[in-house]
Design a protein around this motif. Structure first.
Motif, short mmCIF file in Angstrom:
data_model
loop_
_atom_site.label_atom_id
_atom_site.label_comp_id
_atom_site.label_asym_id
_atom_site.label_seq_id
_atom_site.Cartn_x
_atom_site.Cartn_y
_atom_site.Cartn_z
N GLY A 1 0.78 -1.23 0.00
CA GLY A 1 0.00 0.00 0.00
C GLY A 1 0.81 1.28 0.00
N CYS A 2 2.10 1.17 -0.27
CA CYS A 2 2.95 2.37 -0.24
C CYS A 2 2.77 3.17 -1.54
CB CYS A 2 4.42 1.98 -0.09
SG CYS A 2 4.79 1.13 1.47
N ASP A 3 2.27 4.41 -1.40
CA ASP A 3 2.16 5.27 -2.57
C ASP A 3 3.23 6.34 -2.60
OD1 ASP A 3 1.33 7.01 -0.61
OD2 ASP A 3 -0.75 7.11 -1.27
N ARG A 4 4.11 6.32 -1.60
CA ARG A 4 5.27 7.21 -1.53
C ARG A 4 6.48 6.37 -1.13
NH1 ARG A 4 2.52 10.45 2.92
NH2 ARG A 4 1.22 8.59 2.80
N ILE A 5 7.59 6.53 -1.84
CA ILE A 5 8.78 5.73 -1.56
C ILE A 5 10.01 6.63 -1.48
CG2 ILE A 5 10.34 3.95 -2.45
CD1 ILE A 5 7.94 2.57 -3.69
N LEU A 6 10.79 6.44 -0.44
CA LEU A 6 12.10 7.08 -0.30
C LEU A 6 13.16 6.05 -0.67
CD1 LEU A 6 14.06 9.33 0.69
CD2 LEU A 6 13.92 8.27 2.96
#
Length: 343
Positions: A136-141
């Motif tokens: 469910g990650c819609d932002r990744i570093l």
């Protein structure tokens, strides 16, 4: 269209979860010929690593290097292999770093997920991104664990992240963590690791050699900032510890091929110091976030032998920060800073 007004004091809540992807250089799956060949072929086929014309490089790589180098490097890896887990220590340490980071970030937010990957070999970058998105990650570093930026390390890892996103219809929002060569937490941790290690010795080194991984000089002349960032790390660490340039020197290791690389070379510097009468030497490798072949076998093995063969008496290698408390303080600091606004 009328502007939608929110109730006073209402702050929109972001949906989805946040992923953190730790990336390191890579590792073979085993020390046998075919495992080493696969790894070396992937590594040495990268245009970021070898910029020589393909017409010249491909025959050299396939007809010479990949015929002989896998056996030699396999033997080198075997001397520092984690036999308990049947993997390289770089893989073991990077996994441990990811697990400790995940435990730390769980106290920051339950919506942060951590994965780790290697640019070359396994686990690969694209599947790691897919796992984050499946959670469910819609932002990744994306965080390359190389303290100093180089096209042949940081850039090629980022390239693989971008390639993975290029194949996705619904891409996550992406952030790239910057190099941390002059991050105060990093310099402080390095300095403390030196103090802690020296406190365990029965001698005081006359010289501490700060050895960075090398690169062809031509890459520097083309504009790569790596040399400058290494020099800054060395200067800041030396100033933090209060050493002179004679007490803490800088050099570059792991040169490959006939071209001129960044100088001075570590092996030649070690030999020169021993011949000059230096009897007690320490080496630290601030270009690596985790111990690997280049530190355990090359520095603590080959260069130890060079020093002793030419008159040196006391030698010590200062380990990388790895997954130590000091090392995790650096990783935690950089990740928390780069997640600001998302968490």
């Amino acid at each position: 269209m009328r502007e939608m007004k929110l109730p006073a004091g209402h702050v929109p809540v972001k949906t989805g979860k946040i992923g953190v992807l730790l990336m390191n250089l890579g590792t073979p799956d085993g020390t046998d010929y075919w495992s080493m060949r696969r790894y070396l072929k992937e590594f040495l086929s990268d245009r970021r690593v070898i910029e020589t014309s393909r017409a010249i490089w491909w025959p050299i790589l396939n007809l010479i290097i990949l015929q002989t180098r896998p056996q030699k490097k396999g033997k080198d890896y075997a001397t520092i292999w984690n036999t308990e887990k049947d993997e390289s220590f770089l893989k073991t340490i990077t996994r441990n770093q990811a697990e400790k980071l995940a435990a730390h970030l769980a106290g920051v937010s339950p919506d942060i997920h951590v994965e780790w990957a290697m640019r070359y070999g396994n686990p690969a970058i694209k599947p790691a991104i897919e796992r984050l998105m499946a959670q469910g990650c819609d932002r990744i570093l994306a965080f390359s664990l190389y303290p100093q930026y180089a096209a042949a390390t940081t850039a090629t890892a980022n390239d693989h992240v971008f390639r993975a996103l290029m194949e996705m219809r619904w891409q996550p929002t992406l952030r790239i963590a910057p190099p941390y060569h002059d991050e105060p937490a990093y310099i402080s941790a390095l300095a403390q690791s030196v103090r802690d290690h020296l406190a365990t010795l029965d001698f005081v080194p006359e010289v501490i050699l700060t050895s960075f991984h090398g690169m062809p000089k031509s890459y520097l002349l083309k504009g790569d900032p790596y040399h400058c960032q290494c020099a800054k790390t060395w200067r800041l660490l030396r100033e933090e510890l209060g050493y002179t340039t004679d007490q803490m020197m800088m050099s570059f290791q792991s040169r490959f091929g006939p071209d001129e690389w960044l100088k001075p070379y570590t092996d030649e510097t070690v030999e020169t110091l021993a011949k000059r009468g230096v009897k007690k030497l320490a080496i630290i490798a601030p270009a690596f976030s985790a111990d690997c072949l280049e530190t355990l076998e090359e520095l603590d093995g080959e260069n130890r032998h060079i020093f002793e063969e030419h008159g040196g008496e006391k030698f010590t290698y200062i380990p990388c920060l790895n997954e130590s408390d000091l090392g995790m303080q650096v990783i935690n600091t950089v990740v928390e800073r780069e997640l600001k606004g998302w968490v």
